[in-house]
Motif scaffolding. Structure first.
Motif, PDB file in Angstrom:
ATOM      1  N   MET A 123       0.816  -1.217   0.000  1.00 56.15           N
ATOM      2  CA  MET A 123       0.000   0.000   0.000  1.00 56.15           C
ATOM      3  C   MET A 123       0.851   1.268   0.000  1.00 56.15           C
ATOM      4  O   MET A 123       0.373   2.345  -0.377  1.00 56.15           O
ATOM      5  CB  MET A 123      -0.928   0.019   1.214  1.00 56.15           C
ATOM      6  CG  MET A 123      -0.206   0.114   2.535  1.00 56.15           C
ATOM      7  SD  MET A 123      -1.327  -0.003   3.956  1.00 56.15           S
ATOM      8  CE  MET A 123      -0.177   0.476   5.273  1.00 56.15           C
ATOM      9  N   LEU A 124       2.132   1.172   0.398  1.00 54.49           N
ATOM     10  CA  LEU A 124       3.011   2.339   0.462  1.00 54.49           C
ATOM     11  C   LEU A 124       3.934   2.463  -0.742  1.00 54.49           C
ATOM     12  O   LEU A 124       4.672   3.437  -0.853  1.00 54.49           O
ATOM     13  CB  LEU A 124       3.861   2.285   1.739  1.00 54.49           C
ATOM     14  CG  LEU A 124       3.094   2.268   3.067  1.00 54.49           C
ATOM     15  CD1 LEU A 124       4.069   2.159   4.234  1.00 54.49           C
ATOM     16  CD2 LEU A 124       2.225   3.511   3.217  1.00 54.49           C
ATOM     17  N   VAL A 146      -1.730 -12.687  -0.106  1.00 56.15           N
ATOM     18  CA  VAL A 146      -2.416 -12.082   1.032  1.00 56.15           C
ATOM     19  C   VAL A 146      -1.788 -10.728   1.339  1.00 56.15           C
ATOM     20  O   VAL A 146      -0.568 -10.629   1.502  1.00 56.15           O
ATOM     21  CB  VAL A 146      -2.320 -12.987   2.281  1.00 56.15           C
ATOM     22  CG1 VAL A 146      -3.149 -12.408   3.425  1.00 56.15           C
ATOM     23  CG2 VAL A 146      -2.772 -14.406   1.954  1.00 56.15           C
ATOM     24  N   ILE A 147      -2.633  -9.702   1.402  1.00 56.04           N
ATOM     25  CA  ILE A 147      -2.116  -8.387   1.777  1.00 56.04           C
ATOM     26  C   ILE A 147      -2.987  -7.796   2.877  1.00 56.04           C
ATOM     27  O   ILE A 147      -4.186  -8.048   2.954  1.00 56.04           O
ATOM     28  CB  ILE A 147      -2.013  -7.414   0.580  1.00 56.04           C
ATOM     29  CG1 ILE A 147      -3.381  -6.971   0.096  1.00 56.04           C
ATOM     30  CG2 ILE A 147      -1.201  -8.012  -0.549  1.00 56.04           C
ATOM     31  CD1 ILE A 147      -3.301  -5.804  -0.857  1.00 56.04           C
ATOM     32  N   ALA A 148      -2.342  -7.016   3.721  1.00 53.69           N
ATOM     33  CA  ALA A 148      -3.052  -6.267   4.759  1.00 53.69           C
ATOM     34  C   ALA A 148      -2.886  -4.784   4.495  1.00 53.69           C
ATOM     35  O   ALA A 148      -1.793  -4.321   4.129  1.00 53.69           O
ATOM     36  CB  ALA A 148      -2.514  -6.627   6.142  1.00 53.69           C
ATOM     37  N   THR A 184      -6.343   4.106  -2.021  1.00 49.12           N
ATOM     38  CA  THR A 184      -7.122   3.188  -2.859  1.00 49.12           C
ATOM     39  C   THR A 184      -7.457   1.888  -2.135  1.00 49.12           C
ATOM     40  O   THR A 184      -8.601   1.433  -2.136  1.00 49.12           O
ATOM     41  CB  THR A 184      -6.356   2.866  -4.152  1.00 49.12           C
ATOM     42  OG1 THR A 184      -6.124   4.077  -4.874  1.00 49.12           O
ATOM     43  CG2 THR A 184      -7.145   1.899  -5.029  1.00 49.12           C
ATOM     44  N   LEU A 185      -6.464   1.307  -1.485  1.00 46.92           N
ATOM     45  CA  LEU A 185      -6.637  -0.027  -0.918  1.00 46.92           C
ATOM     46  C   LEU A 185      -7.276  -0.019   0.465  1.00 46.92           C
ATOM     47  O   LEU A 185      -7.442  -1.077   1.073  1.00 46.92           O
ATOM     48  CB  LEU A 185      -5.284  -0.743  -0.875  1.00 46.92           C
ATOM     49  CG  LEU A 185      -4.604  -0.914  -2.242  1.00 46.92           C
ATOM     50  CD1 LEU A 185      -3.247  -1.584  -2.084  1.00 46.92           C
ATOM     51  CD2 LEU A 185      -5.490  -1.706  -3.202  1.00 46.92           C
ATOM     52  N   LEU A 191     -10.005  -2.775  -3.032  1.00 44.13           N
ATOM     53  CA  LEU A 191      -8.984  -3.781  -2.746  1.00 44.13           C
ATOM     54  C   LEU A 191      -9.280  -5.068  -3.511  1.00 44.13           C
ATOM     55  O   LEU A 191      -8.386  -5.664  -4.133  1.00 44.13           O
ATOM     56  CB  LEU A 191      -8.929  -4.059  -1.242  1.00 44.13           C
ATOM     57  CG  LEU A 191      -7.996  -5.172  -0.776  1.00 44.13           C
ATOM     58  CD1 LEU A 191      -6.562  -4.931  -1.234  1.00 44.13           C
ATOM     59  CD2 LEU A 191      -8.052  -5.311   0.744  1.00 44.13           C
ATOM     60  N   ARG A 192     -10.535  -5.498  -3.509  1.00 46.60           N
ATOM     61  CA  ARG A 192     -10.918  -6.707  -4.246  1.00 46.60           C
ATOM     62  C   ARG A 192     -10.654  -6.530  -5.746  1.00 46.60           C
ATOM     63  O   ARG A 192     -10.102  -7.423  -6.406  1.00 46.60           O
ATOM     64  CB  ARG A 192     -12.389  -7.028  -4.006  1.00 46.60           C
ATOM     65  CG  ARG A 192     -12.871  -8.251  -4.782  1.00 46.60           C
ATOM     66  CD  ARG A 192     -14.327  -8.561  -4.538  1.00 46.60           C
ATOM     67  NE  ARG A 192     -14.541  -9.078  -3.182  1.00 46.60           N
ATOM     68  CZ  ARG A 192     -15.046  -8.388  -2.170  1.00 46.60           C
ATOM     69  NH1 ARG A 192     -15.422  -7.113  -2.360  1.00 46.60           N
ATOM     70  NH2 ARG A 192     -15.196  -8.926  -0.989  1.00 46.60           N
TER      71      ARG A 192
END
Length: 274
Positions: A123-124, A146-148, A184-185, A191-192
């Motif tokens: 995300m960064l 997998v992302i958080a 955005t995420l 995100l999906r």
């Protein structure tokens, strides 16, 4: 001339290793554990990639579960710290390692991993879409990505207090734009869509929350330079403006600033299946 964004300078993150490990990682580790469990866990011997590994929250959790983990980060300081912890934990002997690598251009072959994770990392990235594609590229068919991400574009925990203190102390100064990927995420639908576009055949988004406790507003004010040096909005403030924000932080928990402050931190965990 535009100044380089400290968020994208490896040396700035290397300088923040101790602060990140001691302050942020105890909290991000909770989300790393959740991400592993929501993805169905990892099996002994599985090959797992951790992109933007930081000081190793996800890496160490997966290694304890028996996975062979490759931790990558663009910051040599972060990678050195993860490598040391892998050796100290006996995980290096089991095939776990850490390497300096750009998550937007992974020096890794296609379909080499059973699962790839990025906990509050992609995300960064300056080019977060490319980072997402790279995560998918290196995972085998049938594997997991997998992302958080934070569910608030301003982040979580202490970052939310800093944002509030900024608005109160500097009402006439507009904060710098937030990282595009973080904005955005932070939305489940976006995100999906992003994970699907990057290569996931099926995506599940889980909204999760954990409290983030800090000692006091005084403590946060005293450690603000260490915690937020990598963010342009803080790094570009004049000394007098930073002082004004720190003064507001000392009242972050109300009149009794010495009391611990518990902050609700919301995150999204996206699980993509290839």
């Amino acid at each position: 001339m535009t100044r380089p964004d400290p968020l994208h300078q490896a040396g700035v993150w290397s300088d923040a290793v101790a602060g990140y490990e001691n302050v942020a990682e105890p909290h991000t580790r909770l989300f790393a554990r959740l991400a592993l469990d929501l993805a169905g866990g990892v099996q002994p011997g599985e090959r797992v990639l951790d992109v933007a590994a930081g000081t190793g929250a996800l890496t160490l959790e997966a290694a304890r579960d028996g996975a062979r983990v490759l931790a990558t980060d663009f910051s040599p300081g972060m990678v050195d710290r993860v490598a040391t912890r892998l050796v100290d934990g006996g995980f290096a002997e089991a095939g776990c390692e850490a390497r300096v690598m750009d998550g937007q251009a992974l020096d890794l072959p296609d379909a080499a991993f059973d699962a790839a994770f990025s906990i509050f990392g992609v995300m960064l990235f300056p080019d977060w879409e490319r980072g997402l594609r790279e995560l998918h590229r290196v995972v085998r068919p049938g594997g997991r990505v997998v992302i958080a991400t934070w569910a608030d574009p301003h982040g979580a925990g202490p970052a939310l207090l800093v944002h509030r203190a900024w608005r109160e102390a500097l009402p006439d100064r507009a904060p710098l734009p937030l990282p595009a990927g973080l904005v955005t995420l932070s939305d489940p639908g976006r995100l999906r869509t992003a994970m699907t576009a990057a290569g996931s055949a099926a995506v599940h988004i889980e909204a999760v929350s954990r409290p983030w406790e800090i000692e006091s507003g005084d403590w946060l004010a005293d450690h603000a330079d260490l915690l937020f040096r990598q963010f342009a909005a803080w790094a570009e403030l004049e000394a007098s403006d930073r002082r004004a924000v720190r003064d507001r932080l000392r009242w972050a928990g109300g009149p009794v600033a010495a009391d611990p402050i518990s902050l609700k931190s919301d995150a999204l965990i996206g699980i993509g299946r290839l």
